[in-house]
Write a protein that holds these residues in place. Structure first.
Motif, PDB file in Angstrom:
ATOM      1  N   ALA A 461     -49.379 -11.181  -8.705  1.00 39.95           N
ATOM      2  CA  ALA A 461     -50.330 -12.016  -9.442  1.00 39.95           C
ATOM      3  C   ALA A 461     -49.578 -12.946 -10.391  1.00 39.95           C
ATOM      4  O   ALA A 461     -48.631 -12.544 -11.074  1.00 39.95           O
ATOM      5  N   ASN A 462     -50.008 -14.192 -10.421  1.00 39.38           N
ATOM      6  CA  ASN A 462     -49.402 -15.193 -11.308  1.00 39.38           C
ATOM      7  C   ASN A 462     -50.105 -15.127 -12.664  1.00 39.38           C
ATOM      8  O   ASN A 462     -50.830 -16.035 -13.072  1.00 39.38           O
ATOM      9  N   ASP A 463     -49.855 -13.995 -13.405  1.00 33.17           N
ATOM     10  CA  ASP A 463     -50.548 -13.742 -14.661  1.00 33.17           C
ATOM     11  C   ASP A 463     -49.626 -13.791 -15.873  1.00 33.17           C
ATOM     12  O   ASP A 463     -50.002 -13.348 -16.960  1.00 33.17           O
ATOM     13  N   GLY A 464     -48.429 -14.314 -15.703  1.00 32.57           N
ATOM     14  CA  GLY A 464     -47.501 -14.412 -16.828  1.00 32.57           C
ATOM     15  C   GLY A 464     -46.443 -13.340 -16.859  1.00 32.57           C
ATOM     16  O   GLY A 464     -45.503 -13.429 -17.649  1.00 32.57           O
ATOM     17  N   ALA A 465     -46.567 -12.299 -16.032  1.00 32.29           N
ATOM     18  CA  ALA A 465     -45.507 -11.291 -15.987  1.00 32.29           C
ATOM     19  C   ALA A 465     -44.229 -11.897 -15.434  1.00 32.29           C
ATOM     20  O   ALA A 465     -43.125 -11.641 -15.934  1.00 32.29           O
ATOM     21  N   LEU A 466     -44.359 -12.680 -14.395  1.00 28.69           N
ATOM     22  CA  LEU A 466     -43.254 -13.442 -13.830  1.00 28.69           C
ATOM     23  C   LEU A 466     -43.679 -14.891 -13.696  1.00 28.69           C
ATOM     24  O   LEU A 466     -44.837 -15.179 -13.342  1.00 28.69           O
ATOM     25  N   PHE A 467     -42.756 -15.786 -13.999  1.00 25.55           N
ATOM     26  CA  PHE A 467     -43.019 -17.215 -13.900  1.00 25.55           C
ATOM     27  C   PHE A 467     -42.187 -17.809 -12.777  1.00 25.55           C
ATOM     28  O   PHE A 467     -41.089 -17.309 -12.488  1.00 25.55           O
ATOM     29  N   PRO A 468     -42.675 -18.851 -12.125  1.00 27.88           N
ATOM     30  CA  PRO A 468     -41.833 -19.553 -11.162  1.00 27.88           C
ATOM     31  C   PRO A 468     -40.533 -20.008 -11.826  1.00 27.88           C
ATOM     32  O   PRO A 468     -40.544 -20.617 -12.891  1.00 27.88           O
ATOM     33  N   GLY A 469     -39.428 -19.688 -11.217  1.00 29.20           N
ATOM     34  CA  GLY A 469     -38.110 -19.985 -11.782  1.00 29.20           C
ATOM     35  C   GLY A 469     -37.396 -18.768 -12.315  1.00 29.20           C
ATOM     36  O   GLY A 469     -36.164 -18.791 -12.466  1.00 29.20           O
ATOM     37  N   ASP A 470     -38.133 -17.678 -12.641  1.00 26.28           N
ATOM     38  CA  ASP A 470     -37.488 -16.439 -13.069  1.00 26.28           C
ATOM     39  C   ASP A 470     -36.694 -15.859 -11.900  1.00 26.28           C
ATOM     40  O   ASP A 470     -37.176 -15.796 -10.770  1.00 26.28           O
ATOM     41  N   VAL A 471     -35.476 -15.412 -12.179  1.00 28.04           N
ATOM     42  CA  VAL A 471     -34.597 -14.870 -11.147  1.00 28.04           C
ATOM     43  C   VAL A 471     -34.796 -13.365 -11.074  1.00 28.04           C
ATOM     44  O   VAL A 471     -34.690 -12.666 -12.090  1.00 28.04           O
ATOM     45  N   VAL A 472     -35.092 -12.857  -9.883  1.00 29.47           N
ATOM     46  CA  VAL A 472     -35.351 -11.436  -9.702  1.00 29.47           C
ATOM     47  C   VAL A 472     -34.514 -10.925  -8.535  1.00 29.47           C
ATOM     48  O   VAL A 472     -34.012 -11.690  -7.706  1.00 29.47           O
ATOM     49  N   ALA A 473     -34.376  -9.596  -8.496  1.00 28.36           N
ATOM     50  CA  ALA A 473     -33.712  -8.946  -7.363  1.00 28.36           C
ATOM     51  C   ALA A 473     -34.696  -8.841  -6.212  1.00 28.36           C
ATOM     52  O   ALA A 473     -35.809  -8.340  -6.386  1.00 28.36           O
ATOM     53  N   TRP A 474     -34.305  -9.289  -5.038  1.00 29.75           N
ATOM     54  CA  TRP A 474     -35.199  -9.329  -3.888  1.00 29.75           C
ATOM     55  C   TRP A 474     -35.108  -8.060  -3.048  1.00 29.75           C
ATOM     56  O   TRP A 474     -35.723  -7.981  -2.001  1.00 29.75           O
ATOM     57  N   ARG A 475     -34.346  -7.087  -3.483  1.00 27.89           N
ATOM     58  CA  ARG A 475     -34.254  -5.845  -2.742  1.00 27.89           C
ATOM     59  C   ARG A 475     -33.792  -4.736  -3.682  1.00 27.89           C
ATOM     60  O   ARG A 475     -33.426  -4.987  -4.824  1.00 27.89           O
ATOM     61  N   CYS A 476     -33.848  -3.490  -3.208  1.00 28.34           N
ATOM     62  CA  CYS A 476     -33.314  -2.315  -3.918  1.00 28.34           C
ATOM     63  C   CYS A 476     -34.028  -2.042  -5.235  1.00 28.34           C
ATOM     64  O   CYS A 476     -33.436  -1.461  -6.163  1.00 28.34           O
ATOM     65  N   ALA A 477     -35.296  -2.413  -5.362  1.00 32.11           N
ATOM     66  CA  ALA A 477     -36.028  -2.118  -6.596  1.00 32.11           C
ATOM     67  C   ALA A 477     -36.178  -0.608  -6.777  1.00 32.11           C
ATOM     68  O   ALA A 477     -36.122  -0.103  -7.908  1.00 32.11           O
ATOM     69  N   HIS A 478     -36.359   0.120  -5.700  1.00 32.05           N
ATOM     70  CA  HIS A 478     -36.515   1.572  -5.800  1.00 32.05           C
ATOM     71  C   HIS A 478     -35.226   2.229  -6.315  1.00 32.05           C
ATOM     72  O   HIS A 478     -35.268   3.097  -7.204  1.00 32.05           O
ATOM     73  N   GLN A 479     -34.074   1.823  -5.802  1.00 30.45           N
ATOM     74  CA  GLN A 479     -32.799   2.378  -6.265  1.00 30.45           C
ATOM     75  C   GLN A 479     -32.542   2.044  -7.724  1.00 30.45           C
ATOM     76  O   GLN A 479     -32.041   2.878  -8.491  1.00 30.45           O
ATOM     77  N   MET A 480     -32.917   0.843  -8.154  1.00 31.12           N
ATOM     78  CA  MET A 480     -32.719   0.459  -9.544  1.00 31.12           C
ATOM     79  C   MET A 480     -33.656   1.249 -10.463  1.00 31.12           C
ATOM     80  O   MET A 480     -33.286   1.619 -11.583  1.00 31.12           O
ATOM     81  N   GLN A 481     -34.874   1.550  -9.982  1.00 29.96           N
ATOM     82  CA  GLN A 481     -35.793   2.368 -10.768  1.00 29.96           C
ATOM     83  C   GLN A 481     -35.236   3.778 -10.946  1.00 29.96           C
ATOM     84  O   GLN A 481     -35.313   4.365 -12.042  1.00 29.96           O
ATOM     85  N   MET A 482     -34.675   4.371  -9.903  1.00 25.84           N
ATOM     86  CA  MET A 482     -34.086   5.703 -10.014  1.00 25.84           C
ATOM     87  C   MET A 482     -32.875   5.690 -10.943  1.00 25.84           C
ATOM     88  O   MET A 482     -32.644   6.642 -11.694  1.00 25.84           O
ATOM     89  N   ALA A 483     -32.097   4.594 -10.911  1.00 25.19           N
ATOM     90  CA  ALA A 483     -30.963   4.493 -11.815  1.00 25.19           C
ATOM     91  C   ALA A 483     -31.426   4.454 -13.274  1.00 25.19           C
ATOM     92  O   ALA A 483     -30.780   5.041 -14.163  1.00 25.19           O
ATOM     93  N   LEU A 484     -32.554   3.783 -13.543  1.00 19.15           N
ATOM     94  CA  LEU A 484     -33.094   3.761 -14.900  1.00 19.15           C
ATOM     95  C   LEU A 484     -33.525   5.164 -15.326  1.00 19.15           C
ATOM     96  O   LEU A 484     -33.308   5.574 -16.476  1.00 19.15           O
ATOM     97  N   LYS A 485     -34.142   5.902 -14.414  1.00 18.71           N
ATOM     98  CA  LYS A 485     -34.560   7.254 -14.756  1.00 18.71           C
ATOM     99  C   LYS A 485     -33.359   8.152 -15.037  1.00 18.71           C
ATOM    100  O   LYS A 485     -33.376   8.962 -15.970  1.00 18.71           O
ATOM    101  N   ASN A 486     -32.331   8.025 -14.215  1.00 18.54           N
ATOM    102  CA  ASN A 486     -31.118   8.823 -14.456  1.00 18.54           C
ATOM    103  C   ASN A 486     -30.474   8.453 -15.790  1.00 18.54           C
ATOM    104  O   ASN A 486     -29.935   9.295 -16.495  1.00 18.54           O
ATOM    105  N   LYS A 487     -30.552   7.162 -16.110  1.00 18.20           N
ATOM    106  CA  LYS A 487     -29.973   6.695 -17.361  1.00 18.20           C
ATOM    107  C   LYS A 487     -30.713   7.303 -18.553  1.00 18.20           C
ATOM    108  O   LYS A 487     -30.098   7.668 -19.566  1.00 18.20           O
ATOM    109  N   SER A 488     -32.038   7.456 -18.445  1.00 19.79           N
ATOM    110  CA  SER A 488     -32.822   8.015 -19.548  1.00 19.79           C
ATOM    111  C   SER A 488     -32.835   9.536 -19.548  1.00 19.79           C
ATOM    112  O   SER A 488     -33.402  10.156 -20.449  1.00 19.79           O
ATOM    113  N   GLY A 489     -32.249  10.169 -18.493  1.00 16.28           N
ATOM    114  CA  GLY A 489     -32.175  11.617 -18.432  1.00 16.28           C
ATOM    115  C   GLY A 489     -33.318  12.263 -17.723  1.00 16.28           C
ATOM    116  O   GLY A 489     -33.365  13.478 -17.582  1.00 16.28           O
TER     117      GLY A 489
END
Length: 500
Positions: A461-489
């Motif tokens: 949804a184009n609701d302001g969470a992301l704007f056209p031009g924002d650079v995002v990772a186009w893959r591996c979102a699940h692996q990055m989420q698990m890395a955040l969880k491991n980082k927080s313990g």
């Protein structure tokens, strides 16, 4: 007499002023609305990032942080931000092609139907037959070999009695015609001197005309037997019977209106030549695979018997099997010239896709057994392997093969100006979906609203969470989420973000 100006009530004046402001604003909304909307979204984004930082104890930037804004963005929350080294980026496969800015595009919602690769009726298979009775003297190709149009396939010694008799009569008429021509030359000189009456010369000329008419009929008879004009001329010049035919690989698309089954030119439906050498193949013509070889050396064959079958796999069809209730959607997609996507199963549960395939045609009947609508999309094929053997044979391997099963994604609805990301760019945890936005050397987790998701794409949804031009990772979102969880313990759920 004084002119009295009527007093206008204040509420009427207010309405007039409002109309004077609103009407021009509505008429010229195209000039001011887009800029105002973008400013409002930017302002919301700034306050959202500021509130997020304040809510996690980042009321101010300390001297230890050095005021690092990571590429000009607002400060990030360490609990939802992930810093990745160059090695980690390579391990995740986050190459520059998979770290891209968000942009608006048109998304087409699709349905998925089963499909199978099939041959093109009347185009993929080419049968090579002999128009005359004979004996196979030599077979120049082996089963499964790839040949170019014009390649010599068979040599046949003719034993066709009618053809031998027709050629004999043709040569006999040629000899008689030569005698008449010489006699006419002799009588012409004698007639000039008055030694022979002119009526004798006229008789010989009439006889020559009859022989020429008979010779023309015999030429056509040889053509009906399958000989080409060049071969008939060759018999006339050499005064020798045609004893052997050479059969060459045909071309799927090159035809000539004045050629019959047996063609002097080697690039027709079934090409034959008597004494000429092997012709050169057509440039850039796709190889033909000798899929079925039916004869062998020394075998006697009758007129019209199939010698072999060649297959042209360079162009195939994908036959889609849509359910009866989806027939309307398939018909609408074909009418709008929307392209379809082919999805192939790959090793390790991966998917290989082929985009922008055009729907060729739809069947006019519903299959009575499966209750499905058959429709067809064109499939250009690709050669994956080439091999030359020591004995001179040539083999090719095509990527797509008839009988191979796959799925077709057929668009049924179009959504313009949407944020569309690969499905691997978002991950789900509970009721939340997240994407990872690049912020300098960090990737900040951003909560997004997923309007729609299929097997390959996610519509954000184009609701302001992301704007056209924002650079995002186009893959591996699940692996990055698990890395955040491991980082927080916290223990990471290995199935989070996956749909089974």
């Amino acid at each position: 007499m004084k002119l009295r100006i009527p007093k206008i009530p204040l509420n009427v004046i207010g309405w007039l002023v409002a109309v004077a402001i609103v009407v021009p604003a509505f008429v010229y909304r195209g000039a001011w609305f887009p800029g105002t909307e973008a400013w409002v979204k930017r302002t919301i984004g700034v306050y959202r990032q500021s509130d997020s930082s304040m809510g996690h104890g980042h009321d101010k930037l300390s001297d230890d942080s050095g005021g690092d804004s990571h590429g000009g963005h607002a400060g990030h929350d360490e609990s939802s931000s992930l810093e990745l080294s160059d090695q980690a980026l390579r391990n995740l496969g986050l190459t520059p092609e998979f770290i891209q800015p968000v942009k608006l595009s048109t998304y087409r919602r699709s349905i998925t139907v089963p499909a199978v690769i099939v041959e093109r009726p009347g185009r993929t298979r080419l049968q090579v037959a002999t128009p005359m009775t004979g004996v196979i003297r030599h077979v120049h190709a082996v089963s499964g070999e790839a040949v170019k149009p014009g390649t010599l396939l068979f040599e046949i010694r003719l034993t066709h009695e009618d053809l031998v008799q027709a050629q004999t009569s043709f040569l006999q008429t040629l000899g008689e015609l030569d005698v008449e021509r010489r006699e006419i030359i002799r009588l012409t000189e004698a007639t000039k001197s008055g030694a022979i009456p002119r009526v004798k010369l006229l008789e010989r000329e009439y006889a020559k005309d009859k022989l020429e008419a008979l010779l023309s009929a015999q030429r056509e008879a040889l053509r009906l037997h399958g000989l080409s004009k060049e071969q008939v001329d060759q018999i006339a010049e050499g005064r020798r019977l045609l004893r052997e035919l050479q059969v060459f690989a045909p071309s799927p698309d090159k035809h000539s209106e004045d050629e019959l089954k047996l063609a002097g030119k080697p690039f027709l439906q079934a090409a034959f030549q008597a004494d000429a050498g092997q012709p050169k193949p057509i440039d850039d013509a796709p190889p033909l695979v000798l899929s079925e070889l039916r004869v062998h050396k020394g075998q006697s064959v009758n007129a019209g018997e199939t010698l072999c079958t060649l297959s042209d796999y360079s162009q195939l069809y994908i036959e889609g099997l849509a359910f009866e209730q989806d027939a309307g959607s398939i018909t609408a997609a074909a009418r709008r010239n929307w392209t379809v996507r082919a999805v192939f199963e790959a090793p390790n549960n991966e998917r290989q896709t082929l985009d922008d395939l055009s729907i060729i045609r739809l069947s006019n009947e519903i299959d009575t057994n499966s209750r499905t609508l058959h429709f067809y999309a064109g499939l250009p094929n690709v050669i994956e392997s080439l091999k030359n053997t020591d004995d001179g044979n040539f083999f090719v391997g095509w990527r797509y093969r008839p009988g191979q099963r796959l799925q077709l994604e057929v668009p049924v609805e179009e959504w313009p100006d949407e944020i569309v990301l690969p499905v691997e760019a978002v991950t789900k945890e509970g009721a939340e979906f997240y994407a990872f936005q690049q912020n300098g050397s960090h990737f900040d987790r951003v909560a997004v609203h997923v309007k729609h998701r299929d097997q390959s794409s996610a519509v954000i949804a184009n609701d302001g969470a992301l704007f056209p031009g924002d650079v995002v990772a186009w893959r591996c979102a699940h692996q990055m989420q698990m890395a955040l969880k491991n980082k927080s313990g916290a223990g990471a759920d290995p199935h989070a973000g996956h749909t089974h």
